[in-house]
Write a protein that holds these residues in place. Sequence first.
Motif, PDB file in Angstrom:
ATOM      1  N   UNK A  39       0.784  -1.258   0.262  1.00 30.12           N
ATOM      2  CA  UNK A  39      -0.048   0.128  -0.118  1.00 30.12           C
ATOM      3  C   UNK A  39       0.822   1.371  -0.010  1.00 30.12           C
ATOM      4  N   UNK A  40       0.215   2.258  -0.893  1.00 33.66           N
ATOM      5  CA  UNK A  40       0.949   3.587  -0.686  1.00 33.66           C
ATOM      6  C   UNK A  40       0.201   4.737   0.090  1.00 33.66           C
ATOM      7  N   UNK A  41       0.793   5.703   0.744  1.00 36.47           N
ATOM      8  CA  UNK A  41       0.017   6.575   1.188  1.00 36.47           C
ATOM      9  C   UNK A  41       0.583   7.974   1.043  1.00 36.47           C
ATOM     10  N   UNK A  42      -0.041   9.076   1.109  1.00 39.94           N
ATOM     11  CA  UNK A  42       0.467  10.396   0.982  1.00 39.94           C
ATOM     12  C   UNK A  42       0.888  10.727   2.406  1.00 39.94           C
ATOM     13  N   UNK A  43       1.721  11.601   2.597  1.00 43.02           N
ATOM     14  CA  UNK A  43       2.352  12.079   3.888  1.00 43.02           C
ATOM     15  C   UNK A  43       1.200  12.810   4.524  1.00 43.02           C
ATOM     16  N   UNK A  44       0.108  13.523   3.958  1.00 46.76           N
ATOM     17  CA  UNK A  44      -1.115  13.982   4.544  1.00 46.76           C
ATOM     18  C   UNK A  44      -1.655  12.656   5.380  1.00 46.76           C
TER      19      UNK A  44
ATOM     20  N   UNK B  62      13.669  -1.129   2.455  1.00 45.62           N
ATOM     21  CA  UNK B  62      14.920  -0.830   2.125  1.00 45.62           C
ATOM     22  C   UNK B  62      15.309  -1.435   1.111  1.00 45.62           C
ATOM     23  N   UNK B  63      14.832  -2.615   0.815  1.00 48.54           N
ATOM     24  CA  UNK B  63      15.459  -3.658  -0.335  1.00 48.54           C
ATOM     25  C   UNK B  63      14.537  -3.093  -1.737  1.00 48.54           C
ATOM     26  N   UNK B  64      13.270  -2.692  -1.453  1.00 50.35           N
ATOM     27  CA  UNK B  64      12.549  -2.664  -2.783  1.00 50.35           C
ATOM     28  C   UNK B  64      12.338  -1.057  -2.922  1.00 50.35           C
ATOM     29  N   UNK B  65      12.367  -0.173  -2.088  1.00 47.89           N
ATOM     30  CA  UNK B  65      11.909   1.294  -2.405  1.00 47.89           C
ATOM     31  C   UNK B  65      12.951   1.939  -1.317  1.00 47.89           C
ATOM     32  N   UNK B  66      14.241   1.905  -1.497  1.00 49.42           N
ATOM     33  CA  UNK B  66      15.181   2.615  -0.584  1.00 49.42           C
ATOM     34  C   UNK B  66      14.942   4.154  -0.677  1.00 49.42           C
ATOM     35  N   UNK B  67      14.374   4.474  -1.749  1.00 52.51           N
ATOM     36  CA  UNK B  67      14.378   6.110  -1.934  1.00 52.51           C
ATOM     37  C   UNK B  67      13.157   6.615  -0.969  1.00 52.51           C
ATOM     38  N   UNK B  68      12.043   5.531  -0.544  1.00 58.10           N
ATOM     39  CA  UNK B  68      10.759   6.013  -0.098  1.00 58.10           C
ATOM     40  C   UNK B  68      10.759   5.919   1.485  1.00 58.10           C
ATOM     41  N   UNK B  69       9.939   6.575   2.180  1.00 56.56           N
ATOM     42  CA  UNK B  69       9.972   6.570   3.504  1.00 56.56           C
ATOM     43  C   UNK B  69       8.774   5.450   3.906  1.00 56.56           C
ATOM     44  N   UNK B  70       8.768   5.186   5.253  1.00 51.87           N
ATOM     45  CA  UNK B  70       7.774   4.442   5.661  1.00 51.87           C
ATOM     46  C   UNK B  70       7.384   5.081   7.011  1.00 51.87           C
ATOM     47  N   UNK B  71       5.953   4.694   7.425  1.00 50.72           N
ATOM     48  CA  UNK B  71       5.619   5.184   8.782  1.00 50.72           C
ATOM     49  C   UNK B  71       5.802   4.319   9.668  1.00 50.72           C
ATOM     50  N   UNK B  72       6.699   4.399  10.382  1.00 48.89           N
ATOM     51  CA  UNK B  72       7.627   3.175  11.163  1.00 48.89           C
ATOM     52  C   UNK B  72       8.587   3.881  12.069  1.00 48.89           C
ATOM     53  N   UNK B  73       8.566   4.165  13.317  1.00 47.83           N
ATOM     54  CA  UNK B  73       9.395   4.287  14.364  1.00 47.83           C
ATOM     55  C   UNK B  73       9.270   3.331  15.582  1.00 47.83           C
ATOM     56  N   UNK B  74       8.639   2.344  15.370  1.00 49.50           N
ATOM     57  CA  UNK B  74       8.222   1.456  16.582  1.00 49.50           C
ATOM     58  C   UNK B  74       9.457   0.843  17.277  1.00 49.50           C
ATOM     59  N   UNK B  75      10.307   0.220  16.679  1.00 47.05           N
ATOM     60  CA  UNK B  75      11.750  -0.239  16.930  1.00 47.05           C
ATOM     61  C   UNK B  75      12.321   0.734  17.952  1.00 47.05           C
ATOM     62  N   UNK B  76      12.731   1.699  17.475  1.00 52.15           N
ATOM     63  CA  UNK B  76      13.522   3.133  18.210  1.00 52.15           C
ATOM     64  C   UNK B  76      12.549   3.486  19.367  1.00 52.15           C
TER      65      UNK B  76
ATOM     66  N   UNK C 261      -6.179 -15.768  10.030  1.00 46.03           N
ATOM     67  CA  UNK C 261      -5.766 -15.994   8.576  1.00 46.03           C
ATOM     68  C   UNK C 261      -5.275 -14.881   7.680  1.00 46.03           C
ATOM     69  N   UNK C 262      -5.192 -13.549   8.470  1.00 47.06           N
ATOM     70  CA  UNK C 262      -5.032 -12.397   7.433  1.00 47.06           C
ATOM     71  C   UNK C 262      -3.767 -12.452   7.266  1.00 47.06           C
ATOM     72  N   UNK C 263      -3.654 -11.434   6.125  1.00 47.23           N
ATOM     73  CA  UNK C 263      -2.248 -11.603   5.617  1.00 47.23           C
ATOM     74  C   UNK C 263      -1.630  -9.908   5.895  1.00 47.23           C
ATOM     75  N   UNK C 264      -0.468  -9.975   6.195  1.00 48.34           N
ATOM     76  CA  UNK C 264       0.417  -8.547   6.664  1.00 48.34           C
ATOM     77  C   UNK C 264       0.890  -8.087   5.262  1.00 48.34           C
ATOM     78  N   UNK C 265       0.547  -6.992   4.891  1.00 48.49           N
ATOM     79  CA  UNK C 265       0.865  -6.310   3.656  1.00 48.49           C
ATOM     80  C   UNK C 265       1.793  -5.046   4.021  1.00 48.49           C
ATOM     81  N   UNK C 266       2.842  -4.715   3.301  1.00 48.50           N
ATOM     82  CA  UNK C 266       3.834  -3.918   3.835  1.00 48.50           C
ATOM     83  C   UNK C 266       3.301  -2.496   3.048  1.00 48.50           C
ATOM     84  N   UNK C 267       3.872  -1.340   3.433  1.00 51.86           N
ATOM     85  CA  UNK C 267       3.548   0.115   2.923  1.00 51.86           C
ATOM     86  C   UNK C 267       4.521   0.840   2.655  1.00 51.86           C
ATOM     87  N   UNK C 268       4.449   1.851   1.983  1.00 54.17           N
ATOM     88  CA  UNK C 268       5.493   3.083   1.873  1.00 54.17           C
ATOM     89  C   UNK C 268       4.847   4.351   1.767  1.00 54.17           C
ATOM     90  N   UNK C 269       5.325   5.483   2.044  1.00 59.14           N
ATOM     91  CA  UNK C 269       4.763   6.961   1.910  1.00 59.14           C
ATOM     92  C   UNK C 269       5.477   7.309   0.562  1.00 59.14           C
TER      93      UNK C 269
END
Length: 381
Positions: free
Chosen positions: A38-43, A137-151, A371-379
């Motif tokens: 999935x892709x999302x806008x920054x807004x 990072x492997x597929x879209x290194x130039x894009x960002x992701x809504x993701x700071x959970x680890x840190x 049985x749900x599937x986890x699908x990644x995302x980008x911004x």
Amino acid sequence: MQRHTIAPRENWQGAVEEQGLIWHSDADGPYWDESAYYSFTLDEIERFEEASEAVYQLFLEAGDWIVGHSDVLEQFGIPDYCHKAIRAAWKDEPPALNYGRFDFGYTGDGDPKLFEFNCDTPTSMLEAAVVQWDWKEACFPELDQYNSLHEKLIGRWAAIRSRLPGQRVWFTHVADAAHEDTITTTYMRDLASQAGLETHAVLIDDIGVDAKGRIVDREDQLISAIFKLYPWEWIVRESYAQDVIRHLPTTFWIEPIWKMLWSNKAILQVLWAMFPGHPNLLAASVVRERIGDSYVAKPFLAREGANIEVVRHGETLARSLGEYRDGLTMYQELYPMRDFGNGYPVLGCWVVDGVAAGMGIREDGLITGNRARFVPHVIRG
């Protein structure tokens, strides 16, 4: 919000296994699904952040109100002997990660709507925090992701470290066949280690009590602090439950017992009564007639989409089986889910101590189950 198809990485199974996701597939197909994203806008991302932090504040206000009403605690199905401990923990704020996952409905328009809050033993954490970032990072290194959970989780462990006796914490879970609980707990243990804590492992079945009723591990070491991937509603049914409650000042449990308030779907009715018409809430009540003829019926404490019924204009569209038939049922206004091509996405928006921390997306039918599937995302945009 858009869904895109994409070719999975060559040997994607090995790639996600290196990150710890060993339950990525079964006989019915992949759980981790990188044939799409999935892709999302920054807004839109900012809208999800604002919704998460706003709804968190609603939960704080609801918790303040609930602890002052014993009849509400009883309606939640919480045993009487736990009420005093819950009030004390809410007031004294023992060490807590205070993390959780808001499950929101979102169709690409309007405000995200809260389905429930998974905040006692939330799962899909490794997928959201680590695996989808590695994919990006492997597929879209130039894009960002809504993701700071680890840190943010490492930061939170560091923040509570000095409050844990000996800066030491045990980690417990069920010995599950799929090893999902094992790996998820091991991931959380690694985060605590990175924050400078001494860590120990103990299976939930190996926890016991000593002659004084204190909580000990298999080697009879006193457990001074313990992270559990095991829900409080199960703990309070264990044979040693009253010892756990009596010795809460001796053993810190992470997450604290007050999470029984927020993880119970009964709180949905409280939220709607306190904040009717809030843009991120759906109408909810234990009285079906107050919701109308289009609703989702869910037990107070059901898990993984069990015992859910989806009804539109009086007609049942979907129903799931399960082991949660006892107790009261919550009726929540039906949200018009949107199929983006291969199922209905639910946004799992994470918060850590009230701060928005990222998102994971699961696709399924009208009921999001195990049985749900986890699908990644980008911004993008």
